[in-house]
Write a protein that holds these residues in place. Structure first.
Motif, PDB file in Angstrom:
ATOM      1  N   GLN A 180       0.775  -1.181  -0.143  1.00 16.22           N
ATOM      2  CA  GLN A 180      -0.027   0.069   0.026  1.00 16.22           C
ATOM      3  C   GLN A 180       0.899   1.282   0.026  1.00 16.22           C
ATOM      4  O   GLN A 180       0.497   2.444  -0.346  1.00 16.22           O
ATOM      5  CB  GLN A 180      -1.017   0.028   1.158  1.00 16.22           C
ATOM      6  CG  GLN A 180      -1.961  -1.281   1.164  1.00 16.22           C
ATOM      7  CD  GLN A 180      -2.846  -1.085   2.234  1.00 16.22           C
ATOM      8  OE1 GLN A 180      -2.862  -0.346   3.171  1.00 16.22           O
ATOM      9  NE2 GLN A 180      -3.765  -2.109   2.325  1.00 16.22           N
ATOM     10  N   LEU A 181       1.890   1.209   0.478  1.00 17.16           N
ATOM     11  CA  LEU A 181       2.997   2.355   0.579  1.00 17.16           C
ATOM     12  C   LEU A 181       3.547   2.332  -0.766  1.00 17.16           C
ATOM     13  O   LEU A 181       3.885   1.604  -1.379  1.00 17.16           O
ATOM     14  CB  LEU A 181       4.172   2.175   1.771  1.00 17.16           C
ATOM     15  CG  LEU A 181       3.406   2.052   2.951  1.00 17.16           C
ATOM     16  CD1 LEU A 181       4.504   1.975   3.961  1.00 17.16           C
ATOM     17  CD2 LEU A 181       2.497   3.332   3.479  1.00 17.16           C
ATOM     18  N   ASP A 182       3.742   3.652  -1.105  1.00 16.63           N
ATOM     19  CA  ASP A 182       4.452   4.038  -2.677  1.00 16.63           C
ATOM     20  C   ASP A 182       5.885   3.455  -2.580  1.00 16.63           C
ATOM     21  O   ASP A 182       6.089   2.846  -3.373  1.00 16.63           O
ATOM     22  CB  ASP A 182       4.721   5.380  -2.652  1.00 16.63           C
ATOM     23  CG  ASP A 182       3.241   6.217  -3.162  1.00 16.63           C
ATOM     24  OD1 ASP A 182       2.391   5.271  -3.169  1.00 16.63           O
ATOM     25  OD2 ASP A 182       2.875   7.169  -2.940  1.00 16.63           O
TER      26      ASP A 182
ATOM     27  N   ALA B  85       9.389  -0.532  -4.896  1.00 15.40           N
ATOM     28  CA  ALA B  85      10.310  -1.560  -4.750  1.00 15.40           C
ATOM     29  C   ALA B  85       9.933  -2.989  -5.261  1.00 15.40           C
ATOM     30  O   ALA B  85      10.885  -3.749  -6.035  1.00 15.40           O
ATOM     31  CB  ALA B  85      10.877  -1.905  -3.130  1.00 15.40           C
ATOM     32  N   HIS B  86       8.685  -3.170  -5.245  1.00 11.47           N
ATOM     33  CA  HIS B  86       8.250  -4.488  -5.944  1.00 11.47           C
ATOM     34  C   HIS B  86       8.384  -4.583  -7.099  1.00 11.47           C
ATOM     35  O   HIS B  86       8.871  -5.406  -7.738  1.00 11.47           O
ATOM     36  CB  HIS B  86       6.572  -4.734  -5.453  1.00 11.47           C
ATOM     37  CG  HIS B  86       5.959  -5.745  -5.961  1.00 11.47           C
ATOM     38  ND1 HIS B  86       6.045  -7.107  -5.428  1.00 11.47           N
ATOM     39  CD2 HIS B  86       5.121  -5.954  -7.182  1.00 11.47           C
ATOM     40  CE1 HIS B  86       5.450  -7.883  -6.211  1.00 11.47           C
ATOM     41  NE2 HIS B  86       4.913  -7.199  -7.243  1.00 11.47           N
ATOM     42  N   ILE B  87       7.956  -3.179  -7.901  1.00 12.95           N
ATOM     43  CA  ILE B  87       8.062  -3.304  -9.482  1.00 12.95           C
ATOM     44  C   ILE B  87       9.611  -3.423  -9.771  1.00 12.95           C
ATOM     45  O   ILE B  87       9.876  -3.859 -10.767  1.00 12.95           O
ATOM     46  CB  ILE B  87       7.344  -1.952  -9.914  1.00 12.95           C
ATOM     47  CG1 ILE B  87       6.041  -1.919  -9.505  1.00 12.95           C
ATOM     48  CG2 ILE B  87       7.624  -1.790 -11.337  1.00 12.95           C
ATOM     49  CD1 ILE B  87       5.258  -0.744  -9.805  1.00 12.95           C
TER      50      ILE B  87
END
Length: 226
Positions: free
Chosen positions: A123-125, A130-132
């Motif tokens: 949910q945090l930007d 980081a996931h992407i």
């Protein structure tokens, strides 16, 4: 295009038949490459592949064109039509743009299916970014593996390579010693024959087995307060 692919496939099969000192596994790898390049033309030729315990010879490896299947495919063939609203540029340039579009769509498909980019539970930007970013790094590694397979082992996809490598595992063997310590042996499982062949084709070499290490084994700890 059909005649050119059929001619190329037939010439390739003749080359494979004339090869000497080729193993059955190597023959299957080369046939997989030829099948990928031939596409639907592959189904027109009837091929007899040597059995597992048979030697490769003119009797165990044979092929011939199936005239009935050839006529059936000729009858079913149509015309590929690409419709666009773009009026500038040559037809070859428009076709290259269309091929580029299909490659972009394939990249998004691999990100979502093979690399599991979605769903994103963060949910945090900063965590989403980081996931992407990690998914993008994984995609770069996948493209590198795809190009390496295309060069050294055509006909096999990165997904199939990773599925085969899943059978290899890294384990820690714990051996107690007489002085109360524990000897830990990190070891990876020995690759099976098909995986060893794939490693050879991809020009990959497994690292040496990690060195053993000792660990102090503590079973009970008692503290006496005076």
């Amino acid at each position: 295009m059909r005649q050119r692919r059929l001619r190329n496939l037939y010439e390739r099969l003749k080359e494979l038949k004339e090869m000497k000192k080729i193993t059955r596994d190597e023959l299957l790898m080369k046939l997989g490459t030829a099948r990928k390049e031939a596409g639907r033309i592959w189904n027109i030729i009837d091929i007899r592949i040597p059995m597992k315990n048979e030697k490769i010879s003119g009797d165990t490896f044979t092929f011939k064109i199936n005239r009935e299947k050839l006529r059936e495919q000729q009858f079913k063939e149509g015309t590929y039509l690409l419709r666009t609203n773009l009026q500038d540029g040559e037809p070859e340039e428009l076709w290259q743009r269309y091929i580029l579009l299909t490659e972009i769509e394939q990249a998004f498909k691999e990100l979502k299916s093979d690399l599991h980019l979605r769903p994103v539970y963060h949910q945090l930007d900063n965590r989403i970014e980081a996931h992407i970013f990690v998914s993008f790094l994984a995609y770069c590694l996948q493209i590198t593996l795809k190009q390496q397979a295309k060069q050294h082992a055509p006909g096999i996809t990165p997904r199939a390579i990773l599925e085969k490598f899943k059978t290899m595992q890294m384990i820690d063997v714990h051996l107690p010693t007489t002085d109360g310590r524990e000897l830990i042996l990190p070891r990876y499982t020995y690759p099976e024959k098909d995986i060893a062949l794939l490693l050879y084709k991809l020009k990959l070499k497994l690292p040496n087995q990690p060195p053993p290490k000792f660990q102090l084994k503590i079973t009970h700890l008692r503290i006496k307060i005076m």
